[in-house]
Design an enzyme around this catalytic site. Structure first.
Site, PDB file in Angstrom:
ATOM      1  N   CYS A 116      41.249  43.978  46.838  1.00  0.00           N
ATOM      2  CA  CYS A 116      39.864  44.168  46.409  1.00  0.00           C
ATOM      3  C   CYS A 116      39.451  45.637  46.356  1.00  0.00           C
ATOM      4  O   CYS A 116      38.397  45.961  45.798  1.00  0.00           O
ATOM      5  CB  CYS A 116      38.925  43.389  47.319  1.00  0.00           C
ATOM      6  SG  CYS A 116      39.241  41.612  47.337  1.00  0.00           S
ATOM      7  N   HIS A 258      32.058  46.178  45.946  1.00  0.00           N
ATOM      8  CA  HIS A 258      32.898  45.023  45.651  1.00  0.00           C
ATOM      9  C   HIS A 258      32.063  43.769  45.877  1.00  0.00           C
ATOM     10  O   HIS A 258      31.432  43.597  46.923  1.00  0.00           O
ATOM     11  CB  HIS A 258      34.126  45.042  46.559  1.00  0.00           C
ATOM     12  CG  HIS A 258      34.856  43.742  46.602  1.00  0.00           C
ATOM     13  ND1 HIS A 258      35.206  43.042  45.465  1.00  0.00           N
ATOM     14  CD2 HIS A 258      35.300  42.996  47.651  1.00  0.00           C
ATOM     15  CE1 HIS A 258      35.821  41.934  45.810  1.00  0.00           C
ATOM     16  NE2 HIS A 258      35.896  41.881  47.120  1.00  0.00           N
ATOM     17  N   ASN A 288      33.800  36.300  43.954  1.00  0.00           N
ATOM     18  CA  ASN A 288      34.666  37.427  44.315  1.00  0.00           C
ATOM     19  C   ASN A 288      35.843  37.470  43.335  1.00  0.00           C
ATOM     20  O   ASN A 288      36.744  36.642  43.399  1.00  0.00           O
ATOM     21  CB  ASN A 288      35.163  37.236  45.752  1.00  0.00           C
ATOM     22  CG  ASN A 288      36.073  38.350  46.222  1.00  0.00           C
ATOM     23  OD1 ASN A 288      36.602  39.133  45.431  1.00  0.00           O
ATOM     24  ND2 ASN A 288      36.287  38.432  47.533  1.00  0.00           N
TER      25      ASN A 288
END
Length: 333
Positions: A116, A258, A288
């Protein structure tokens, strides 16, 4: 970190997501959960999921094409393509497939894996090539198809993840550097909090020799510890990047984190004393998307006219490794 050589400017962006959309109500038919449980804890309402007909290379190429169009470049102008991903179509890498799909015959291409944090680490990486004068026009793509590796019977993780890709064009400039500062960190002692491990079985060969052959397991995450880690480390790494940029919080126009969890983003913004109206969030619609989340959010905000040329943006990625990082840049020419 200024005037090192050729300056770095970010001149185009693009994004792509699969057509399939999984809602919270859909999930409630799969596992013991509900929209009323998911939304307050994560902020997520829907997520886009790749079908068997989708590939990461296709999503990445579409995002890259849109970024090139915005930057006013052709694929043949590109010197370097870096794909930040943890879910390549081919374990050997997918960047070269994207190069082929684009027709970027002059470009060298390779994958970069930092989960990520991948897009942030990728931006910092390509900036070094530009600053040293090695490459002038660079495509950076962040993309992941995490649905391939989600345990769809685990209600703690299957509610979180979606698929997509985002891209930016980074170019060399003789008129100053628009990447003002950055910071990268990692801590392998925390690896067990979030991983997607390989597991093999011994396969005998000959003369007592053997190898381990197997495959990757599904995503495993300690959500509580990841939350604590992110809320503690992300404000710190953004402040370090600001220090290197010789800037303060008040100098920022936008913060793009993020898109892991709305509660994490709210907590980070609160610790940094950044008002909510400066925080970009689209986690409600995409979940996500790992390395894709920051460039997708950037692209949406630019195309809506929210982020304008000259705006100063802080981005921060965090996740498996564990890794985390931040970068401060000015958007546009």
């Amino acid at each position: 970190m200024k005037d090192i050589g050729a300056g770095v400017i970010i001149t185009g962006c693009g994004s792509a997501t699969p057509r399939q959309i999984l809602t919270n109500d859909d999930l409630s038919q799969m596992v013991d959960t509900s929209d009323e449980w998911i939304r307050p804890r994560t902020g997520i309402k829907t997520r886009h999921l790749a079908s068997i007909d989708n590939s990461l290379a296709q999503l990445g190429a579409k995002a890259a094409s849109d970024a090139l169009l915005m930057a006013g470049l052709k694929a043949s102008d590109i010197d370097l393509i870096v794909l930040a991903t943890s879910t390549a179509d081919d374990l050997f890498g997918s960047a070269c497939q994207i190069q082929s799909l684009l027709g970027a015959s002059r470009a060298v291409a390779f994958d970069l894996t930092a989960a990520c944090s991948g897009f942030v680490f990728g931006l910092i990486t390509v900036a070094q090539f530009i600053r040293m004068g090695v490459y002038r026009n660079v495509l950076l793509i962040g993309g992941d198809i995490l649905s391939r590796w989600v345990d769809w019977s685990d209600r703690n993780t299957c509610i979180l993840f979606g698929d997509g890709a985002g891209a930016v064009v980074c170019q060399g400039s003789d008129e100053g550097d628009r990447l003002f500062g950055f910071e990268m960190c990692s801590d392998g002692t925390l690896n067990s909090y979030l991983n997607l491990p390989y597991q093999g079985q011994s396969k005998p060969l000959v003369n007592e020799l053997s190898v381990a052959q197997g495959g990757y397991q599904l995503i495993s995450m300690n959500g509580r510890e990841v939350y604590r880690f992110a809320v503690a480390k992300v404000p710190e790494v953004i402040e370090k990047a600001l220090f290197r940029a010789e800037m303060v919080i008040e100098d920022l126009d936008w913060l793009i984190l993020h898109q892991a969890n709305q509660r994490i983003m709210d907590a980070v913004a609160s610790r940094l004393n950044i008002p909510n109206e400066k925080v970009i969030s689209n986690v409600a619609h995409y979940g996500n998307t790992s390395a894709a989340s920051i460039p997708i959010a950037l692209d949406e905000s630019v195309r809506k006219g929210k982020i304008k040329p000259g705006d100063r943006v802080a981005i921060s990625g965090f996740g498996a490794g564990l890794t985390w990082g931040a970068a401060i840049f000015q958007w546009g020419k």
